[in-house]
Scaffold this active site. Structure first.
Site, PDB file in Angstrom:
ATOM      1  N   LYS A  33       0.779  -1.262  -0.114  1.00 10.82           N
ATOM      2  CA  LYS A  33      -0.002   0.035  -0.207  1.00 10.82           C
ATOM      3  C   LYS A  33       0.804   1.276   0.021  1.00 10.82           C
ATOM      4  O   LYS A  33       0.512   2.118  -0.620  1.00 10.82           O
ATOM      5  CB  LYS A  33      -0.819   0.139   1.039  1.00 10.82           C
ATOM      6  CG  LYS A  33      -2.146  -1.022   1.044  1.00 10.82           C
ATOM      7  CD  LYS A  33      -3.489  -0.529   0.685  1.00 10.82           C
ATOM      8  CE  LYS A  33      -4.398  -1.518   0.113  1.00 10.82           C
ATOM      9  NZ  LYS A  33      -4.882  -2.426   1.184  1.00 10.82           N
ATOM     10  N   LYS A  67      -3.005 -11.988  -9.192  1.00 10.97           N
ATOM     11  CA  LYS A  67      -4.275 -11.663  -8.365  1.00 10.97           C
ATOM     12  C   LYS A  67      -5.091 -11.029  -8.673  1.00 10.97           C
ATOM     13  O   LYS A  67      -4.945  -9.927  -9.489  1.00 10.97           O
ATOM     14  CB  LYS A  67      -3.707 -11.322  -7.008  1.00 10.97           C
ATOM     15  CG  LYS A  67      -4.813 -11.301  -5.852  1.00 10.97           C
ATOM     16  CD  LYS A  67      -4.360 -10.441  -4.734  1.00 10.97           C
ATOM     17  CE  LYS A  67      -5.443  -9.965  -4.053  1.00 10.97           C
ATOM     18  NZ  LYS A  67      -5.484  -8.852  -3.004  1.00 10.97           N
ATOM     19  N   LYS A 104      -9.516  -5.613  -7.440  1.00 10.64           N
ATOM     20  CA  LYS A 104     -10.498  -4.470  -7.993  1.00 10.64           C
ATOM     21  C   LYS A 104      -9.777  -3.364  -8.584  1.00 10.64           C
ATOM     22  O   LYS A 104      -9.670  -2.682  -9.520  1.00 10.64           O
ATOM     23  CB  LYS A 104     -11.440  -3.924  -6.963  1.00 10.64           C
ATOM     24  CG  LYS A 104     -12.274  -2.995  -7.515  1.00 10.64           C
ATOM     25  CD  LYS A 104     -13.780  -2.963  -6.743  1.00 10.64           C
ATOM     26  CE  LYS A 104     -14.622  -2.172  -7.712  1.00 10.64           C
ATOM     27  NZ  LYS A 104     -15.699  -2.031  -7.094  1.00 10.64           N
TER      28      LYS A 104
END
Ligand code: TYM
Length: 333
Positions: free
Chosen positions: A113, A196, A199
């Protein structure tokens, strides 16, 4: 009773990865009459990024719809919104005292992140695994059906449970496990060659459960491939491996072995493989789309489910938190 807890961030309609890696297992577990299932919408977690307040209600409703369309029965399990259970925030605060900055900084999802949102590295992001531990421990759960990407978070939950028990010399919190019926946790790959489906991977990566058939076909026909095998029985590239993994989810066994054989003998035609995968995907997802579209019309019904779920979740959460307060000595007069 086996207590099962899991949650999903309100990212709207979920994608195949969310379903196959996690929600499918919520449903399978909830069929066991020994299971008490708590399945929630992790709205607090979504605030670690700047979420648009006007969009949030719709995203929450869509996520609830996906739970229901996937087969969760609100008569058998407790479906609720995380922020409807303030005891979670209290437990999160208390668990933060057992969570060390050094180890939080090493968490893989935090490091990812940081790379993605360098402009907004907030304390909520750092302590994300502590909030997750609070979500799980609040019902003293033992089993947590999740995808592979959550494995490290579950390890940390076990650490916090152990630390609490050791510090106060009690046997209060169970050490919960990431659960997939004794099998490896799942990671459904994306269509863009990434390992993976997510979204944030964008439109070319994920297939959503309510996707229209034409869109499914378009996305799959555009999926990344390579120039084809050059040696018999060779290892497929990541892109082709991804297509095989998706096929394993939605296609019949003989279809998968037909294309595996075609790969091994260098006779594979990616166009044919993709067409087959697209049709099998359309069939697999059609029931979801129909149910999601019908449920989205019934906001009152959705509201009723989560209000009742919130009450039940608060009752269980309050029991845990009042014990925790006593154990910690927060019991003054
Ligand atoms: P979230 O919202 O990213 O994803 C929800 C669930 O879907 C799984 N998942 C996948 N599984 C397989 N393949 C994929 N490509 C894939 N993408 C997502 C995730 O592993 C997850 O199980 N931190 C959690 C939400 C959460 C939670 C909790 C989960 C908050 N508190 C307590 C369990 C228990 C998350 O962001 O999931």
């Amino acid at each position: 009773m086996k207590i099962v807890v899991s949650g999903t961030r309100p990212t709207g309609i979920l994608h195949l990865g969310n379903y196959y890696g996690a929600v499918r297992n919520y449903v399978r577990l909830s069929k066991d009459s020994d299971v008490r299932g708590y399945f929630f919408i992790a709205d607090y977690h979504s605030f670690t990024t700047h979420i648009n307040p006007t969009e949030l209600p719709m995203l929450v409703r869509q996520t609830i719809c996906t739970y229901l369309a996937s087969g969760l029965d609100p008569e058998k399990v407790i479906i609720y919104v995380q922020s409807d259970v303030p005891q979670i925030a209290e437990l999160y605060l208390l668990l933060n005292m057992l969570a060390y900055k050094g180890e939080l900084e090493k968490v893989a999802t935090f490091k990812e992140k940081i790379k993605l949102h360098n402009e907004n590295i907030n304390a909520g992001l750092l302590t994300y695994p502590v909030l997750m531990a609070a979500d799980i421990l609040i019902h003293r759960a033992y089993m947590v059906p999740v995808g592979k990407d959550q494995e490290q978070h579950l390890e940390m939950t076990r650490d916090y449970a152990k630390r609490f028990n050791n510090r106060y010399d009690v046997d209060f919190f169970p050490e919960p496990i990431a659960y997939n019926f004794g099998e490896e946790l799942v990671k459904v790959p994306g269509l863009d060659g990434s390992t993976k489906m997510s979204k944030t991977g964008g439109e070319t990566n994920a297939i959503f459960l309510n996707e229209e058939p034409d869109m499914i076909r378009k996305k799959i026909m555009r999926a990344k491939t390579d120039s084809g095998p050059t040696e018999m029985n060779s290892k497929p590239s990541q892109e082709i491996q991804n297509l095989f993994e998706l096929m394993q989810i939605v296609s019949a066994e003989d279809v998968v072995s037909h294309y595996k054989n075609a790969w091994d003998t260098c006779t594979i035609r990616y166009g044919d493989m993709k067409k087959q995968l697209a049709e099998d995907m359309v069939n697999y997802l059609s029931p979801f789309r129909e149910k999601i579209n019908a449920l989205m019309q019934d906001t009152d019904y959705l509201g009723k489910i989560v209000r009742r779920g919130g009450e039940q979740a608060r009752e269980s959460a309050e029991k845990t938190v009042s014990e925790v307060r006593k154990i910690m000595g927060i019991n003054y007069f």
